[in-house]
Scaffold this active site. Sequence first.
Site, PDB file in Angstrom:
ATOM      1  N   THR A   1      -2.328   0.020  -2.788  1.00  0.00           N
ATOM      2  CA  THR A   1      -2.601  -1.242  -2.088  1.00  0.00           C
ATOM      3  C   THR A   1      -4.106  -1.390  -1.891  1.00  0.00           C
ATOM      4  OG1 THR A   1      -0.489  -1.068  -0.905  1.00  0.00           O
ATOM      5  CG2 THR A   1      -2.063  -2.633  -0.022  1.00  0.00           C
TER       6      THR A   1
ATOM      7  N   GLY B   1       0.309   2.670   2.202  1.00  0.00           N
ATOM      8  CA  GLY B   1       1.723   2.801   2.531  1.00  0.00           C
ATOM      9  C   GLY B   1       1.929   2.792   4.037  1.00  0.00           C
TER      10      GLY B   1
END
Length: 611
Positions: free
Chosen positions: A421, A509
């Site tokens: 991410t 995460g």
Amino acid sequence: MRRSFARSCSLVAVAAVVATVAAAAPPPHGASPGPPGQAVPPVPPKESVATGHGGAVASVDRDASAAGLEVLRRGGNAADAAVATAAALGVTEPYSSGIGGGGYFVHYDARSGQVRTVDGRETAPLAADRDLFLEDGEPLSFDEAVNSGLSVGTPGTPATWDAALRAWGSRPLADLLEPAEKLAREGFTVDDNFRDQTASNEERFADFPDTAELFLPDGELPVVGSTLKNPDLADTYRRMADKGVRDFYRGPVARDIVRTVNAPRVDPDADRTVRPGELSLRDLRRYATKQQRPSHTRYRGLDIHSMAPSSSGGTTVGEALNILESTGELSSSDETAYRHRSIEASRIAFADRGRWVGDPAHERVPTRQLLSQRFADSRACLLDDDAALTSPLAPGNPYDPQDCDRGTGTPVPSGPEGVSTTHLTTSDRWGNVVAYTLTIESTGGSAMTVPGRGFLLNNELTDFNFEPVNPEVHDPNLPGPGKRPRSSMAPTIVLERGSPVLAVGSPGGATIITTVLQLLTGVLDRGQSLPEAINAPRASQRDTPRTDLEPELWDSPVRVELEALGHEFSRSASIGRATGIQRLPGGKWLAAAEKTRGGGGSAMMVHPDRR
């Protein structure tokens, strides 16, 4: 009375941080080779801190931050700059983000004083059911699930850009894609972090010919200092610029996505079994973002706005903050007491997250109740300053908080999440602010590149629990048709008396939640500047028996003192990769990114202070 947050920031301290970062910047990586006998011009080092005015961009990548900054310089606003930065990250950070994934966009509007959000989370195919990742009644391994068409959700990133620009943008998408298209066509310089991420994925990338062709040129890892081009992605951006986002979900690109998911192209010599998915053109045509109110928590007199479900980021950070507020001030606590309380508040909040948070379109999610101070107070009684709790914990009942809610029933621990991410933060001269976290889930996503289109597809559906974590308790995060998997992303904007004073976020995460919690408490409670909070060592407790510690904490006396209270730890090389912006006294702003984690980040200001 609480002093003004902006007044609590020290310009002298911030200036010292900026000077230190500039002086300590690592040597640049080499650029692409020039003519024989001519010295190769060095690539400018990343600057992780910038102060000034006129608007700011902070991301993990220099080229991406520069793309957003150019938009601001040409009169674009924070939403415009966020989209331009994100598009460029799809080129330079393709293993963490891109148009094959999704994310969450949080926006502060200076004119109305309101914070609103766009939920651009990927959705499961309409053909998916709770047995999506089961074979013969048994769950697939995480690796088997990731590297398959089963893991791919309908991408939400292009629709997020469209929704954000329609609501708050001032420039057409075509203009904002120009820098990223040029970057993809002309190429970017490979650095150590990009090579390392490629190396960690080399084996699985090699099994997918389209991915290998793009990211393993001539079958080899890209060389640090070389130029990596992605003309297919440049063409995809050009098509989107010409025909709009609607074409992505209904035209040839959509058909190519569906074909890739349902009939993955795999090297015939690969040992890997790659299962097909069941994505349809109908899934892409019916995809829609959700514009909704943010999660909201009052903390130390400030308003904390983040993502409401389908992300658990806002509710879990918010509950942990509420628990900490009920335990008293953290500003005067020593480091061990501060870490103990933060770890325990996170542990409790994660226990409640696992039981209650899922996609509110499919599940009854008590968002308001989870964020109530009454519920936090009822759970705070678990926190003992002299002893650590033991995980996993039983969840509390936000619908009916008792005077001391020690939880009932059996625990519902969270399943695995990818740690990739990326996060970016922007502001503009009018006072608008964006915190935007976007992803393709695991580093490298599903490892499947859409042929001829130049982007990786996500493995976002592996954020679902593959089977009920606890068969005795309803699991809100099982797969379902059109359902959004639970996320941990927590792009956050903090307001003081209706004006933004801080905006932060991180990848990682489930560790996103603990990273954002520590950034907020570091700045709001411990008196750190934003760069100091970002650079501080991190711990991550997610209702598991052991808490992850970065090396600086692992090697410190604080760990020994916490172990004496009963804490157990695991060493983690790195947790999170944050960026943010902070308001300073006198109307100035500070933009900050990582100094060293993940190769550092890039902060830029339209009108930077001279040093």
